[in-house]
Design an enzyme around this catalytic site. Structure first.
Site, PDB file in Angstrom:
ATOM      1  N   CYS A 191       0.838  -1.205   0.000  1.00  7.03           N
ATOM      2  CA  CYS A 191       0.000   0.000   0.000  1.00  7.03           C
ATOM      3  C   CYS A 191       0.871   1.251   0.000  1.00  7.03           C
ATOM      4  O   CYS A 191       0.527   2.274  -0.596  1.00  7.03           O
ATOM      5  CB  CYS A 191      -0.929   0.009   1.214  1.00  7.03           C
ATOM      6  SG  CYS A 191      -1.973  -1.449   1.357  1.00  7.03           S
ATOM      7  N   HIS A 195       1.131   5.254  -1.190  1.00  5.75           N
ATOM      8  CA  HIS A 195       0.667   6.135  -0.110  1.00  5.75           C
ATOM      9  C   HIS A 195       1.735   6.414   0.932  1.00  5.75           C
ATOM     10  O   HIS A 195       1.419   6.821   2.049  1.00  5.75           O
ATOM     11  CB  HIS A 195      -0.584   5.537   0.541  1.00  5.75           C
ATOM     12  CG  HIS A 195      -1.709   5.318  -0.429  1.00  5.75           C
ATOM     13  ND1 HIS A 195      -2.375   6.351  -1.045  1.00  5.75           N
ATOM     14  CD2 HIS A 195      -2.264   4.181  -0.914  1.00  5.75           C
ATOM     15  CE1 HIS A 195      -3.299   5.862  -1.865  1.00  5.75           C
ATOM     16  NE2 HIS A 195      -3.244   4.541  -1.814  1.00  5.75           N
ATOM     17  N   ARG A 238     -12.889   0.312  -1.848  1.00  4.54           N
ATOM     18  CA  ARG A 238     -11.575   0.926  -2.093  1.00  4.54           C
ATOM     19  C   ARG A 238     -10.460  -0.113  -1.945  1.00  4.54           C
ATOM     20  O   ARG A 238      -9.539  -0.161  -2.747  1.00  4.54           O
ATOM     21  CB  ARG A 238     -11.371   2.099  -1.157  1.00  4.54           C
ATOM     22  CG  ARG A 238     -10.048   2.857  -1.291  1.00  4.54           C
ATOM     23  CD  ARG A 238      -9.836   3.484  -2.648  1.00  4.54           C
ATOM     24  NE  ARG A 238      -9.173   2.586  -3.604  1.00  4.54           N
ATOM     25  CZ  ARG A 238      -8.906   2.888  -4.868  1.00  4.54           C
ATOM     26  NH1 ARG A 238      -9.256   4.055  -5.376  1.00  4.54           N
ATOM     27  NH2 ARG A 238      -8.306   2.026  -5.653  1.00  4.54           N
ATOM     28  N   CYS A 242      -7.885  -1.308  -4.821  1.00  2.00           N
ATOM     29  CA  CYS A 242      -6.432  -1.176  -4.660  1.00  2.00           C
ATOM     30  C   CYS A 242      -5.734  -2.516  -4.895  1.00  2.00           C
ATOM     31  O   CYS A 242      -4.734  -2.567  -5.612  1.00  2.00           O
ATOM     32  CB  CYS A 242      -6.091  -0.642  -3.265  1.00  2.00           C
ATOM     33  SG  CYS A 242      -6.267   1.154  -3.094  1.00  2.00           S
TER      34      CYS A 242
END
Lengths: 281, 228
Positions: A191, A195, A238, A242
Site C-alpha cells: 500500500c 501512499h 476501495r 487497490c
C-alpha cells in the site's frame, strides 16, 4: 494530593473524550476546514470541480433512502435494524461509524462496519447471503450502500477514534499495519508504494499520504460518491480496487484482511474529523 | 510469487508455527479456535493473508500458477516489507538477492522498436484478477511506465512516483554499458535501488524480453520522442 488526583482524573477524561469525539458537522464544512488549514496539500486541493460539487454531493441522496431502510421492518424476521449494536448500544448510531472496527462480545471478534452490518441483517432480520439485501455490496442501488451512507452520516465531523482497548483490537490494528507494508503480487507492491510519500501522483491523480492526518482522514472517508464511477463506494470497495490495481489476489468481502487493514486505516486518521459522506474523483 | 525465473523458495519467509490448518470461519462466531493475540504482528499478518480465506486464491494468475502463489512472498518482497528505506544490512542483502536472481536475455540486452515501446509504456492493462480479470488473449499487457514516470516531454499525463525519464537516452547515449544497465533496472531494479517501489518486470515475468527491448528502445533510441 491523592484525593485531588482522583477528582481531577474523571474531569480530564471527560474533557479529552469531548475534544476527541467532537460534534456532528456537515461533511462540506469538514472539507472546507481541511482545505483552509492545509493550503499546500496537493491531494486535498486536486479537484476544483469536486470541491464545488460537494454541497450537492449525490451521496446525500442515499442518506434518506438508507434511513428508511434502517427503520423499516424487513427480512424473514420482519424487524428493523434498531436492535443492531454498532458498538454504542442497540440502534445508537451517533459516532458509531468513526469508532469501528471494534471487538464485539457477541461474536468474539473484531468486526469492521460492513461486517457488522451484514451480521445484523443476517442475525436480526434473517437475511441470507443469497438475498440481494446482503449479497449485493456495491452500487447506489444496493441496500448495503444506502444503509452504510445513512449510518456513516451520523458520525460526520466526528474524529476517527477506533478503540484499541481490547487485545484483539490492538492485534488487528498492528497486523493491519504489517499488511499495509507487506509487499507481494505480480508487481511487488504494498500500500505504501502509492501512499508512503506526500504529493505523489499516479498519472494525473494525486495520492493521499498515510502519515498526513487530514489527507488520510479524507482518504478513508468512505462512503463517498466516486465521480469517476458515478456511484457511492465503501472502504471495502476501495480496498478491493487497490488490491486489483496492485495485482495481488482478489479479496473477498467480510474477511479479516479487510478488517485489519481498516483498523490500521482508521487508526492512522485518529483525531481527524471524518467527511461522511465524501465525494472523490 | 509468480513464475519467478529463479524461484527463491529457500528465501520465503513464513511464520510457519502459526499456520495451523483447518480454520473454517477463522476464530468464527461459534468458537475461538485461534487466539490472534498469541501471535506477534508479523505472524498474524501472514496468518490473515494465507489462512483466513480472505482472498480468491483458487483463481488462475495470468503469469501461471494460482492467486495464492502471488500472495506468498519471495525473499526480496519479504525483506522490503518495510516502512521507509531499508537499513544498510537489509539493502546489502536485497542487492545480493537481486544480483543472484537477475537473468540476461539470450544473446544479451538489445533495443527493439520504440514505437511499440511507446504503446507498452502507456498501457496499464494486464494481470488484474479478483473481478473483471484481465484477458491477455484479447489484449496484450503493458508496462504502465507513465503511471509513475515522465518520459516523452510532450506527454502531459504522467505520474511522479518515479523519477522523470524525459531525455533519458539523449543524456546517456545507448552504448552497450547503458543498454546492459537499463535492462538490469527494468528487469530487476533492486540490484541498484534496493527496495525500490518499481516492479521487477523481467524477473516477475510481467513483461517478455521482447517487450522490454521495445520499452528500452523508447527510452534510448535517438529517434524516440523521449529523447526529443
Amino acid at each position: 494530593m491523592f484525593k485531588k488526583a482522583l477528582l481531577a482524573l474523571p474531569v480530564a477524561m471527560a474533557v479529552g473524550a469531548a475534544a476527541q469525539a467532537g460534534e456532528w458537522q456537515d461533511p462540506n464544512d469538514v472539507l472546507q476546514q481541511f482545505l483552509q488549514e492545509n493550503p499546500d496539500s496537493a491531494y486535498l486541493h486536486q479537484s476544483e470541480m469536486n470541491i464545488m460539487m460537494m454541497p450537492d454531493n449525490p451521496a446525500l441522496w442515499l442518506v434518506d433512502e438508507g434511513e428508511e431502510l434502517f427503520y423499516a421492518k424487513r427480512g424473514p424476521n420482519n424487524v428493523s435494524l434498531e436492535g443492531c449494536d454498532f458498538g454504542k448500544g442497540p440502534g445508537e448510531l451517533d459516532g458509531a461509524y468513526v469508532e469501528l472496527p471494534r471487538y464485539f462480545e457477541d461474536t468474539g471478534k473484531v468486526m469492521d462496519f460492513e461486517m457488522r452490518l451484514v451480521h445484523c441483517m443476517k442475525e436480526l432480520q434473517g437475511f441470507t447471503s443469497d438475498d440481494a439485501a446482503v449479497g449485493q455490496r456495491h452500487g447506489n442501488g444496493s441496500d448495503i450502500m444506502k444503509l452504510t451512507t445513512f449510518i456513516a452520516h451520523q458520525s460526520s465531523g466526528m474524529a476517527w477514534n477506533p478503540p484499541l482497548d481490547h487485545p484483539q483490537e490492538q492485534a488487528m490494528r498492528d497486523a493491519g499495519e504489517k499488511l499495509f507494508y507487506r509487499r507481494g503480487g505480480a508487481m511487488d507492491f504494498n500500500c505504501a508504494s502509492c501512499h508512503g510519500d506526500v504529493g505523489k501522483q499516479i498519472r494525473a491523480s494525486v495520492l493521499p499520504h498515510v502519515g498526513t492526518g487530514p489527507e488520510w482522514s479524507k482518504a478513508v472517508s468512505w462512503p463517498a460518491h466516486r465521480a469517476g464511477h458515478d456511484n457511492v463506494r465503501s472502504q471495502n470497495h476501495r480496498i478491493r480496487g487497490c488490491v486489483w490495481q496492485m495485482r495481488h489476489a482478489g479479496i473477498k468481502a467480510d474477511t479479516p484482511v479487510n478488517t485489519a487493514l481498516i483498523s490500521y486505516w482508521n487508526d492512522q486518521a485518529r483525531g481527524e474529523p471524518a467527511i461522511l459522506p465524501d465525494l472523490k474523483r | 510469487m509468480l513464475g519467478n525465473k529463479t524461484g527463491g523458495a529457500g528465501l520465503v519467509v513464513l511464520a510457519s508455527t502459526v499456520l495451523i490448518a483447518g480454520c473454517d470461519g477463522w476464530m468464527g462466531e461459534t468458537s475461538g479456535e485461534v487466539d490472534i493475540t498469541a501471535m506477534n504482528a508479523d505472524e498474524l499478518a501472514e496468518y490473515l493473508v494465507l489462512e483466513t480465506d480472505s482472498y480468491r486464491f483458487e483463481q488462475e494468475a495470468q503469469e501461471g500458477g494460482s492467486a495464492r502463489e502471488r500472495m506468498k512472498q519471495d525473499g526480496i518482497q519479504a525483506a522490503c516489507s518495510l516502512e521507509g528505506d531499508p537499513d544498510a544490512d537489509t539493502a546489502g542483502e536485497v542487492i545480493a538477492m537481486a544480483r543472484e536472481s537477475y537473468e540476461e536475455p539470450p544473446g544479451g540486452p538489445r533495443l527493439g522498436n520504440w514505437r511499440r515501446g511507446a504503446e507498452l509504456a502507456r498501457s496499464g492493462y494486464g494481470y488484474r484478477i479478483g473481478h473483471r480479470n484481465d484477458d491477455h488473449g484479447s489484449r496484450e499487457p503493458g508496462g504502465n511506465c507513465y503511471a509513475c514516470h515522465q518520459m516523452d516531454p510532450a506527454e502531459e499525463l504522467y505520474g511522479t512516483l518515479g523519477p522523470s525519464l524525459a531525455g533519458y537516452g539523449a543524456t546517456r547515449g545507448n552504448d552497450s554499458s547503458v543498454v546492459n544497465y537499463v535492462h538490469q533496472v527494468v528487469s530487476n531494479p533492486h540490484q541498484y535501488f534496493p527496495c525500490t517501489k518499481m516492479p521487477r518486470f523481467g524477473h516477475n515475468n510481467f513483461l517478455t524480453e521482447e517487450q522490454i527491448a521495445h520499452i528500452m528502445a523508447y527510452l534510448l533510441d535517438p529517434e524516440s520522442p523521449v529523447n526529443q
